[in-house]
Design a protein around this motif. Structure first.
Motif, PDB file in Angstrom:
ATOM      1  N   PHE A 156       0.723  -1.140   0.061  1.00 37.60           N
ATOM      2  CA  PHE A 156      -0.002  -0.032   0.009  1.00 37.60           C
ATOM      3  C   PHE A 156       0.898   1.386  -0.158  1.00 37.60           C
ATOM      4  O   PHE A 156       0.556   2.299  -0.386  1.00 37.60           O
ATOM      5  CB  PHE A 156      -0.820  -0.044   1.288  1.00 37.60           C
ATOM      6  N   LEU A 157       2.097   1.041   0.566  1.00 40.60           N
ATOM      7  CA  LEU A 157       2.988   2.352   0.209  1.00 40.60           C
ATOM      8  C   LEU A 157       3.440   2.659  -1.362  1.00 40.60           C
ATOM      9  O   LEU A 157       3.392   3.595  -1.470  1.00 40.60           O
ATOM     10  CB  LEU A 157       4.160   1.952   1.100  1.00 40.60           C
ATOM     11  N   VAL A 158       3.376   1.574  -1.846  1.00 42.54           N
ATOM     12  CA  VAL A 158       3.628   1.756  -3.459  1.00 42.54           C
ATOM     13  C   VAL A 158       2.517   2.287  -4.108  1.00 42.54           C
ATOM     14  O   VAL A 158       2.644   3.212  -4.614  1.00 42.54           O
ATOM     15  CB  VAL A 158       4.042   0.490  -4.041  1.00 42.54           C
TER      16      VAL A 158
ATOM     17  N   LEU B  29       1.174   1.173 -17.966  1.00 40.89           N
ATOM     18  CA  LEU B  29       1.691   0.362 -17.032  1.00 40.89           C
ATOM     19  C   LEU B  29       0.834  -0.509 -16.964  1.00 40.89           C
ATOM     20  O   LEU B  29       1.099  -1.906 -16.729  1.00 40.89           O
ATOM     21  CB  LEU B  29       1.704   1.313 -15.757  1.00 40.89           C
ATOM     22  N   ASN B  30      -0.681  -0.652 -17.123  1.00 41.18           N
ATOM     23  CA  ASN B  30      -1.509  -1.649 -17.146  1.00 41.18           C
ATOM     24  C   ASN B  30      -1.477  -2.694 -18.050  1.00 41.18           C
ATOM     25  O   ASN B  30      -1.532  -4.006 -18.055  1.00 41.18           O
ATOM     26  CB  ASN B  30      -3.220  -1.201 -16.892  1.00 41.18           C
ATOM     27  N   LYS B  31      -1.029  -2.341 -19.171  1.00 45.88           N
ATOM     28  CA  LYS B  31      -0.778  -2.815 -20.437  1.00 45.88           C
ATOM     29  C   LYS B  31       0.328  -3.801 -20.140  1.00 45.88           C
ATOM     30  O   LYS B  31       0.495  -5.164 -20.585  1.00 45.88           O
ATOM     31  CB  LYS B  31      -0.892  -2.117 -21.825  1.00 45.88           C
ATOM     32  N   TYR B  32       1.358  -3.153 -19.798  1.00 46.86           N
ATOM     33  CA  TYR B  32       2.665  -3.889 -19.526  1.00 46.86           C
ATOM     34  C   TYR B  32       2.354  -5.013 -18.539  1.00 46.86           C
ATOM     35  O   TYR B  32       2.673  -6.118 -18.840  1.00 46.86           O
ATOM     36  CB  TYR B  32       3.571  -3.155 -18.948  1.00 46.86           C
ATOM     37  N   ALA B  33       1.670  -5.019 -17.604  1.00 50.05           N
ATOM     38  CA  ALA B  33       1.243  -5.989 -16.463  1.00 50.05           C
ATOM     39  C   ALA B  33       0.420  -6.897 -17.117  1.00 50.05           C
ATOM     40  O   ALA B  33       0.684  -8.213 -17.069  1.00 50.05           O
ATOM     41  CB  ALA B  33       0.442  -5.267 -15.380  1.00 50.05           C
ATOM     42  N   LEU B  34      -0.696  -6.681 -18.069  1.00 45.16           N
ATOM     43  CA  LEU B  34      -1.504  -7.234 -18.607  1.00 45.16           C
ATOM     44  C   LEU B  34      -0.705  -8.462 -19.739  1.00 45.16           C
ATOM     45  O   LEU B  34      -1.022  -9.612 -19.529  1.00 45.16           O
ATOM     46  CB  LEU B  34      -2.832  -6.714 -19.268  1.00 45.16           C
ATOM     47  N   TYR B  35       0.001  -7.873 -20.478  1.00 39.94           N
ATOM     48  CA  TYR B  35       0.604  -8.861 -21.717  1.00 39.94           C
ATOM     49  C   TYR B  35       2.090  -9.011 -21.374  1.00 39.94           C
ATOM     50  O   TYR B  35       2.363 -10.244 -22.073  1.00 39.94           O
ATOM     51  CB  TYR B  35       0.624  -7.657 -22.677  1.00 39.94           C
TER      52      TYR B  35
ATOM     53  N   PRO C 144      -0.156 -10.030  -5.270  1.00 36.95           N
ATOM     54  CA  PRO C 144       0.913  -9.556  -4.368  1.00 36.95           C
ATOM     55  C   PRO C 144       0.681  -9.880  -2.856  1.00 36.95           C
ATOM     56  O   PRO C 144       1.514 -10.076  -2.243  1.00 36.95           O
ATOM     57  CB  PRO C 144       1.052  -8.129  -4.731  1.00 36.95           C
ATOM     58  N   VAL C 145      -0.615  -9.648  -2.629  1.00 39.11           N
ATOM     59  CA  VAL C 145      -0.868  -9.777  -0.980  1.00 39.11           C
ATOM     60  C   VAL C 145      -0.920 -11.149  -0.824  1.00 39.11           C
ATOM     61  O   VAL C 145      -0.250 -11.588   0.181  1.00 39.11           O
ATOM     62  CB  VAL C 145      -2.504  -9.287  -1.033  1.00 39.11           C
TER      63      VAL C 145
ATOM     64  N   ALA D  57       5.188  -3.856  -8.374  1.00 40.68           N
ATOM     65  CA  ALA D  57       5.460  -2.419  -8.361  1.00 40.68           C
ATOM     66  C   ALA D  57       4.789  -1.830  -9.373  1.00 40.68           C
ATOM     67  O   ALA D  57       4.111  -0.668  -9.196  1.00 40.68           O
ATOM     68  CB  ALA D  57       6.995  -2.262  -8.371  1.00 40.68           C
ATOM     69  N   VAL D  58       4.724  -2.301 -10.675  1.00 44.02           N
ATOM     70  CA  VAL D  58       3.975  -1.713 -11.675  1.00 44.02           C
ATOM     71  C   VAL D  58       2.593  -1.501 -11.625  1.00 44.02           C
ATOM     72  O   VAL D  58       1.958  -0.337 -11.594  1.00 44.02           O
ATOM     73  CB  VAL D  58       4.477  -2.372 -13.116  1.00 44.02           C
ATOM     74  N   VAL D  59       1.911  -2.507 -11.384  1.00 39.76           N
ATOM     75  CA  VAL D  59       0.505  -2.501 -11.024  1.00 39.76           C
ATOM     76  C   VAL D  59       0.096  -1.766  -9.916  1.00 39.76           C
ATOM     77  O   VAL D  59      -0.983  -1.125  -9.954  1.00 39.76           O
ATOM     78  CB  VAL D  59      -0.125  -3.861 -11.266  1.00 39.76           C
ATOM     79  N   LEU D  60       0.749  -1.781  -9.003  1.00 40.25           N
ATOM     80  CA  LEU D  60       0.447  -1.120  -7.774  1.00 40.25           C
ATOM     81  C   LEU D  60       0.534   0.447  -7.907  1.00 40.25           C
ATOM     82  O   LEU D  60      -0.250   1.179  -7.424  1.00 40.25           O
ATOM     83  CB  LEU D  60       1.058  -1.693  -6.580  1.00 40.25           C
ATOM     84  N   PHE D  61       1.489   0.739  -8.457  1.00 40.48           N
ATOM     85  CA  PHE D  61       1.879   1.972  -8.784  1.00 40.48           C
ATOM     86  C   PHE D  61       0.714   2.449  -9.688  1.00 40.48           C
ATOM     87  O   PHE D  61       0.356   3.783  -9.314  1.00 40.48           O
ATOM     88  CB  PHE D  61       3.470   2.204  -9.376  1.00 40.48           C
ATOM     89  N   ALA D  62       0.521   1.916 -10.819  1.00 46.41           N
ATOM     90  CA  ALA D  62      -0.622   2.347 -11.661  1.00 46.41           C
ATOM     91  C   ALA D  62      -1.851   2.606 -10.812  1.00 46.41           C
ATOM     92  O   ALA D  62      -2.802   3.378 -11.361  1.00 46.41           O
ATOM     93  CB  ALA D  62      -0.672   1.226 -12.701  1.00 46.41           C
ATOM     94  N   LEU D  63      -2.132   1.632  -9.941  1.00 39.18           N
ATOM     95  CA  LEU D  63      -3.590   1.892  -9.272  1.00 39.18           C
ATOM     96  C   LEU D  63      -3.420   2.998  -8.453  1.00 39.18           C
ATOM     97  O   LEU D  63      -4.403   3.635  -8.479  1.00 39.18           O
ATOM     98  CB  LEU D  63      -3.674   0.334  -8.350  1.00 39.18           C
ATOM     99  N   GLY D  64      -2.300   3.189  -7.972  1.00 42.03           N
ATOM    100  CA  GLY D  64      -2.207   4.441  -7.181  1.00 42.03           C
ATOM    101  C   GLY D  64      -2.606   5.880  -7.954  1.00 42.03           C
ATOM    102  O   GLY D  64      -3.194   6.703  -7.551  1.00 42.03           O
TER     103      GLY D  64
END
Length: 310
Positions: free
Chosen positions: A15-17, A38-44, A115-116, A204-211
């Motif tokens: 959650f800090l990320v 960022l989400n496309k990087y995570a997805l693909y 991640p959790v 880190a990528v997906v959580l940062f994108a969520l933030g």
């Protein structure tokens, strides 16, 4: 109290990320395009690599996960069908009913759930996390879409649904990973190392994108959040509790139960939100559920961890 502190420490880095992404979203450098890229990087790339890397650690003689698939599917289907009595009882309009099909069952199982679970139980839980994610995604892209289109003006296309499933990178990666295990395929070491590099990058990528996504949302008025709070409590506390009772009744394995309940308690994911935008449903409501659910998950998820450990 000690167990709760341990649980909070487990999810705190994640959650800090997210918080850093939210802060970054306020900078001039950050645009909405960041979220898409960022989400496309995570997805693909990132998540397929993580799924394949985790499933490659399975042995052919291990748990077939049949129970996990069946009971998670039952939960998904029941949550979607509960939209009918809820909509009738509260006399909700059609667009709200269609929105409920998407927001009642489908939490952020992949982008936050994996991640959790990894932080809480270690790398050994990753195959389970990958399979749970695939099950949720399957029902979202099949029954979820069918119900949304059946109660709207859209024409349901079986061909379109089939192509959507066939092209989904997360589902494909599950099948590839399982095939590698079943057929005993040995990948070259350089390929395995490359997959590992990509899989280690995705959290880190997906959580940062969520933030960033959270930081870009409008706050609105307080009264706009009453329905949001009710739905968040329903999907993150009440439904998972019913699921917990069900899994105890059917006697599912302890570790699988823990992973299933923690995933069921995840806040709404971005994919259902994107679908509410695509089908012109209650997208503002969905966005606020993502925001509030993600904020409250800092406390709700550790509390579920404590509950499951006791």
């Amino acid at each position: 109290m000690g167990t709760l502190i341990v649980a909070l420490k487990t999810v705190a880095p994640l959650f800090l990320v997210i918080a850093m992404g939210t802060v970054f979203s306020r900078s001039k450098v950050c645009t909405p395009a960041w979220i898409e890229v960022l989400n496309k990087y995570a997805l693909y790339i990132g998540f397929p690599a993580l799924v394949i890397a985790s499933l490659m650690t399975l042995e052919t003689g291990e748990n077939s996960f049949i129970q996990l698939i069946i009971h998670t599917s039952v939960y998904n289907i029941c949550c979607m069908l509960l939209a009918f009595p809820v909509a009738k009882l509260l006399k909700l309009k059609q667009s709200m009913l269609r929105t409920l099909f998407l927001i009642l069952p489908f939490g952020n199982i992949a982008y936050l759930g994996i991640p959790v679970l990894q932080n809480a139980f270690g790398d050994a839980i990753l195959p389970v996390a990958a399979i749970i994610s695939a099950i949720y995604l399957f029902w979202l892209l099949t029954l979820g879409i069918i119900l949304v289109e059946a109660y709207g003006e859209e024409q349901t296309s079986i061909k379109k649904l089939t192509l959507s499933l066939a092209k989904n990178p997360l589902l494909l990666s599950v099948f590839i990973g399982i095939a590698i295990v079943i057929f005993g395929i040995r990948l070259p070491q350089v390929v395995e190392q490359t997959i590992t590099i990509f899989s280690n990058s995705v959290t880190a990528v997906v959580l940062f994108a969520l933030g960033i996504f959270l930081g870009k949302q409008e706050i609105g008025k307080l009264r706009d959040w009453y329905t949001v709070a009710l739905l968040v409590c329903t999907t993150m506390i009440f439904f998972p509790f019913l699921f917990y009772i069900y899994l105890k009744a059917v006697g599912m394995d302890g570790e699988l139960t823990k992973a299933s309940i923690i995933d069921a308690a995840m806040p709404l994911g971005l994919t259902p939100y994107v679908l509410t935008v695509q089908y012109k449903l209650e997208s503002k409501l969905a966005a606020r559920i993502v925001v509030l659910g993600t904020i409250l998950s800092v406390f709700i998820i550790p509390l579920w961890m404590v509950w499951m450990n006791n």
